[in-house]
Design a protein around this motif. Sequence first.
Motif, PDB file in Angstrom:
ATOM      1  N   CYS A 156       0.800  -1.223   0.000  1.00 55.08           N
ATOM      2  CA  CYS A 156       0.000   0.000   0.000  1.00 55.08           C
ATOM      3  C   CYS A 156       0.833   1.274   0.000  1.00 55.08           C
ATOM      4  O   CYS A 156       0.306   2.367  -0.189  1.00 55.08           O
ATOM      5  N   GLY A 157       2.141   1.139   0.249  1.00 50.85           N
ATOM      6  CA  GLY A 157       2.989   2.330   0.288  1.00 50.85           C
ATOM      7  C   GLY A 157       3.207   2.839   1.696  1.00 50.85           C
ATOM      8  O   GLY A 157       3.998   3.762   1.920  1.00 50.85           O
ATOM      9  N   ASN A 158       2.550   2.208   2.642  1.00 50.99           N
ATOM     10  CA  ASN A 158       2.632   2.631   4.032  1.00 50.99           C
ATOM     11  C   ASN A 158       3.884   2.051   4.704  1.00 50.99           C
ATOM     12  O   ASN A 158       4.182   0.869   4.571  1.00 50.99           O
ATOM     13  N   ARG A 159       4.596   2.892   5.439  1.00 52.99           N
ATOM     14  CA  ARG A 159       5.851   2.451   6.053  1.00 52.99           C
ATOM     15  C   ARG A 159       5.639   1.292   7.034  1.00 52.99           C
ATOM     16  O   ARG A 159       6.448   0.362   7.087  1.00 52.99           O
ATOM     17  N   GLU A 160       4.544   1.348   7.802  1.00 60.41           N
ATOM     18  CA  GLU A 160       4.305   0.284   8.784  1.00 60.41           C
ATOM     19  C   GLU A 160       4.157  -1.073   8.099  1.00 60.41           C
ATOM     20  O   GLU A 160       4.683  -2.080   8.561  1.00 60.41           O
ATOM     21  N   CYS A 161       3.431  -1.074   6.982  1.00 59.36           N
ATOM     22  CA  CYS A 161       3.263  -2.335   6.249  1.00 59.36           C
ATOM     23  C   CYS A 161       4.603  -2.833   5.712  1.00 59.36           C
ATOM     24  O   CYS A 161       4.872  -4.034   5.691  1.00 59.36           O
ATOM     25  N   ALA A 162       5.433  -1.886   5.276  1.00 59.08           N
ATOM     26  CA  ALA A 162       6.748  -2.268   4.759  1.00 59.08           C
ATOM     27  C   ALA A 162       7.595  -2.879   5.866  1.00 59.08           C
ATOM     28  O   ALA A 162       8.263  -3.904   5.673  1.00 59.08           O
ATOM     29  N   ASP A 163       7.561  -2.251   7.036  1.00 60.33           N
ATOM     30  CA  ASP A 163       8.338  -2.775   8.166  1.00 60.33           C
ATOM     31  C   ASP A 163       7.897  -4.198   8.506  1.00 60.33           C
ATOM     32  O   ASP A 163       8.715  -5.089   8.722  1.00 60.33           O
ATOM     33  N   ARG A 164       6.594  -4.370   8.537  1.00 60.73           N
ATOM     34  CA  ARG A 164       6.030  -5.689   8.851  1.00 60.73           C
ATOM     35  C   ARG A 164       6.465  -6.711   7.788  1.00 60.73           C
ATOM     36  O   ARG A 164       6.895  -7.818   8.101  1.00 60.73           O
ATOM     37  N   LEU A 165       6.381  -6.280   6.548  1.00 57.81           N
ATOM     38  CA  LEU A 165       6.752  -7.135   5.417  1.00 57.81           C
ATOM     39  C   LEU A 165       8.227  -7.532   5.515  1.00 57.81           C
ATOM     40  O   LEU A 165       8.593  -8.701   5.349  1.00 57.81           O
ATOM     41  N   GLU A 166       9.064  -6.573   5.810  1.00 59.35           N
ATOM     42  CA  GLU A 166      10.502  -6.848   5.911  1.00 59.35           C
ATOM     43  C   GLU A 166      10.783  -7.796   7.068  1.00 59.35           C
ATOM     44  O   GLU A 166      11.663  -8.648   6.992  1.00 59.35           O
ATOM     45  N   GLU A 167       9.995  -7.651   8.126  1.00 55.71           N
ATOM     46  CA  GLU A 167      10.183  -8.514   9.289  1.00 55.71           C
ATOM     47  C   GLU A 167       9.783  -9.953   8.964  1.00 55.71           C
ATOM     48  O   GLU A 167      10.528 -10.895   9.223  1.00 55.71           O
TER      49      GLU A 167
END
Lengths: 478, 478
Positions: B427-438
Motif C-alpha cells: 500500500c505504500g505505508n511504512r508500517e506495512c513495509a516494516d512488517r513485510l521486511e520482518e
Amino acid sequence: MEEQEGTLPQKADFSGWYNDILWRAEIMDVRYPVKGLYVWFPFGFGIRKRVYGILRELLDRDHEETLFPLLIPEPEFMKEAEHIKGFENEVYWVTHGGTTPLDIKLALRPTSETAIYPMYALWVRSHADLPIKVYQIVNTFRYETKHTRPLIRLREITSFKEAHTVHATWEDAERQVEDAIARYREFYDRLNIPVLISKRPDWDKFPGADYTIAVDTIMPDGRTLQIGTVHHLGDHFSKTFSIQYEDTKGQQQYCHQTCYGISERSIAALISMHGDDRGLMLPPEVAPVQIVIVPVIMKKREEEIMQAAELLEKELQNAGYRVKIDTRDLRPGAKYYYWEMRGVPLRLEIGPRDLDNGVVMGVLRSGGKESLPRADIIAEVNRKMTEFTAILQERAKTHIKDHLVMVKEESLVNEMVSKGVVAVHWCGNRECADRLEEIADASVLGTEVRTDLIDQTPGTCIICKKPESVVTLIGRSY
Amino acid sequence: MEEQEGTLPQKADFSGWYNDILWRAEIMDVRYPVKGLYVWFPFGFGIRKRVYGILRELLDRDHEETLFPLLIPEPEFMKEAEHIKGFENEVYWVTHGGTTPLDIKLALRPTSETAIYPMYALWVRSHADLPIKVYQIVNTFRYETKHTRPLIRLREITSFKEAHTVHATWEDAERQVEDAIARYREFYDRLNIPVLISKRPDWDKFPGADYTIAVDTIMPDGRTLQIGTVHHLGDHFSKTFSIQYEDTKGQQQYCHQTCYGISERSIAALISMHGDDRGLMLPPEVAPVQIVIVPVIMKKREEEIMQAAELLEKELQNAGYRVKIDTRDLRPGAKYYYWEMRGVPLRLEIGPRDLDNGVVMGVLRSGGKESLPRADIIAEVNRKMTEFTAILQERAKTHIKDHLVMVKEESLVNEMVSKGVVAVHWCGNRECADRLEEIADASVLGTEVRTDLIDQTPGTCIICKKPESVVTLIGRSY
C-alpha cells in the motif's frame, strides 16, 4: 567554462605563462580548496587519456596491467629501512574510520613497493614464474611542504604509472632497466619531447635502489624537470619481503627487482615544451581536437557553406581524425584565438571563395596559410600533420641544444646554469659535487649521460682538476 | 601464479564457488594484508578494462570524462546535513602528513558530491553553461564494519564510475535520470545481465536525493545485488554549494542535479551470472581471451600442426579476435580445464585428422563440439560467438525468470524470498513495509518496477489488504 579575461603572458615569462595556460586551455582547475590538489578539466583529461594511451600501448607489449590497493598498513610500510627514511616525512596517514581510531594506521601510498612486494612474495615460487612484469596507473600521495605546482609538484599525483618487475638475477634486472629506458625514450619521442637520460648520483637514488637512471627534460626557463625514473632495486626489497624462487637446481634464491615510473609531469613537459605565446601546441597523436573547421559565413551562401563544412567534417572523421566544426556565433578571429589556445594542430577555413575555387584554407597551429585542394583533402591533411609534427620536433630539439652547454671554467658555471643545463667534468668525488652544487646553486643530475648533444670524452674535474673525470650534468630542477 | 589445488566447489554452493573462482580464474587476490582490500590479478584487470571500456563508450556519447581529487576537506564534507548522516560512520579520515597533524582533516571520498560541487559552483554561471554532464572512474572508500567480500563489499572500491550532471530545471534533471537508466540498461544488456529496475523506497534513497532509482540483479543464490543507482538530487546540493545560473531573464536560479554510479559490482554480477561448475563464462566482448587454440600434437606431424595452429592464430587475430595458442607442455585435458576456468568462449582444437579433413574442432565454453570447415573459419567463428552470446543471454534470462515470483499470501513470503525476489502488492505505508521486511527477513527493493516479467496490475496490500496497492519487489540483498 570560465570567461577568459586578459591575455596569456608571454612564454618568456614562463612561470606566469604556465599558471595561466592551465586554465585558459582548460587543462587543470587550480581552485580546489586544498593546497596541491587540482581538478582535471575535461579537455585536459582528453590529453591525459591519449598520453597514457601511448604509455599503455608501449607497456602492453610485454607487461600486464593490474591494480593494487591504495592503503598500506603501517607494519608493511615500515619494513624497509632506507625506503622509510626516504618517505616518512611526506606520507599521509589514515588514522580513523568514521569516529573509530584504527588499530593499524594506513598510509596513502607514496609509491607502491610496500603494497606490491608482500604479494610478490606469494606470487613467486619457482624460476618458471619469472620474470614478472606488471604495471598500474594510480593516484599516489605526498605531503608536500614545498611550493606545490599543478602537474609538477602535487599532493595527489593523479596519474602515476608505476611498473614493478621481478627477475632471477641481477643481470636480468639490469637488462630490464635498459629495456625500460628504451621504452621511455620511445614514449617521449612520440610526444616529441627530447630527453636527457643519466645515472643519478648515489646520494640521489631511489631509497632502497642499487642505482637510479633518470629521464629529465629542460623546461622553457632552463630548469630541468625529472619526467621519469628507472630503478635497479637489486635484492634489497626481495630480502625484506622474502621474495624467493626455487632455481633449476632446487635452491631457494632471492629475486632481483626493478621499478620505474612516469607521472603527469609528462603532461607538464608536453605543454611546456611545445606551447607558445598563443597557447598550447599539441602533437596530433595526443590532441583531443586535431582539426577545427571554421566556416567563414556569408549571409547569402550560409547554407551552402555549412553543408560543405559538415561534409568535410564527416570525411575527415571517416579518415580517423578528431574534428570539431565551430558553428558558434562568434567572429572568426575569436574562434581562431580559442582553438589556438587549445593547441589544435590544424585549422581549416571554408568561405564562399574557397568553395568556388574547390579549395580549403589550411592553417597550421605553428603558422602558415596554405590553400589545399578539396579533392585531395585527406592526403593534404595527412601531409600537413606530418609537417606539423616535424616542426614540433625541430623546435624542441633546438630548444634542448640551445639550453645544454659544456663548461670548462668553474667561474662560468653559475651563469651558464641559470640559462640551462651545464655539462662539466667531475671526478666522482662527493666533496667536489657539493662544491659544484654550491657554486652553481644547482644539482648534479647525473653521469653516463645518454646523448650525442655533448662530447663525452673524459677530462679534468672542474673542481679538483683530477684528470680522466667523467661528464656530468648539472641543472636547477623543478 | 599459484598452483591450483582441489577443485572448484559446485555453483550450487554459491558462496564457496564465488570465493574460490576469484583466485582460480585469477581475478582477485584476496591475501592483501588489510581487510576489505584486494588485488586485481592481470587477468581480472583485463576483464575490468573491457567492462569499463563499454561503460566509457556509452557515456562518451554525451558526457565528458574528468578527474577530481580524492581528498575532501572536512568543512566541505560537512556542508550537507543529510549527506553527512549517510556517510559519517564509514568515512576514512587522513589526520597526519608525515608526523605533522593536519590543520584540516581530509576525508577519503566515499563518493564525490562534496568534492565536485564546490567546483560546479565556480563552473556554472549562465543557462548557456548547462547542462553539464561529467563522469569519472575512481577509487572510493568506505570503512565497512560488516563482512567484506571481494568486488561486492569493499573498503576500497577501486572502480567507481560516478556521473554528476547539472541542469536548469527539475524536469531536465528528471529526463537525465531516465537517460541514465536507459544507458545502464544498455550497459547490462551488453554484459548479458538481466536487471530489475525500481524506485527505492523513500527511507532507502541516497542521502540528499529527491529519489533514487536502483538497478538490481539476482545472484545465483537468489539474493539481490545492487549494481547501479541513479539519483535525482533536486536542488538540495545546489542550495548547499550555491550552484546557480542566470536564466534568460537575468534572474539567478538554483540548478537541479543528478548523479549515478556503477562500481565493480558489475563484474561480480558478470562472474556470478554466467559462470558454472567449471568456472567463468565470459561474454566475448569482455573476455580477455576470446579463443584458445589447442594443438593436439602427434609426434610425427608436430611441426605441421604447430604451423597450422599459428596460421590460424594469425588469421583470427587479423579478424580482430583476442586469441591464445596454448603450447605448454601439458596434456590437452589440463589445458581445457585451465581455459574453461577462465571463461574463454571458444576453444579450437587442431589435430592431425582435422588437418587431413580440412576442419578445426570448435568447442564452446557452454558445451557442444562441432567440426568447423577451415576454409570458412572466420565466418564460422563469428557464428559460434553469436551462438555463445545467445546461450548466455538465454541462461541469464531463465535464471531471473526462475527467481522472480509474485506472491499473494503473506504466509508464503518468507519461504519464497529465500529462493529469490518476491513481488507483492504493497500500500505504500511504512508500517506495512516494516512488517513485510520482518516477515520476509528481507528488504523492500522498490516500486515502479520496470520489467515485463511480472504483472504490474495493482492489487490488495499483502499486509493491510488495502486495495489498489502497487507492485513492490522484496529480496535479501548483498
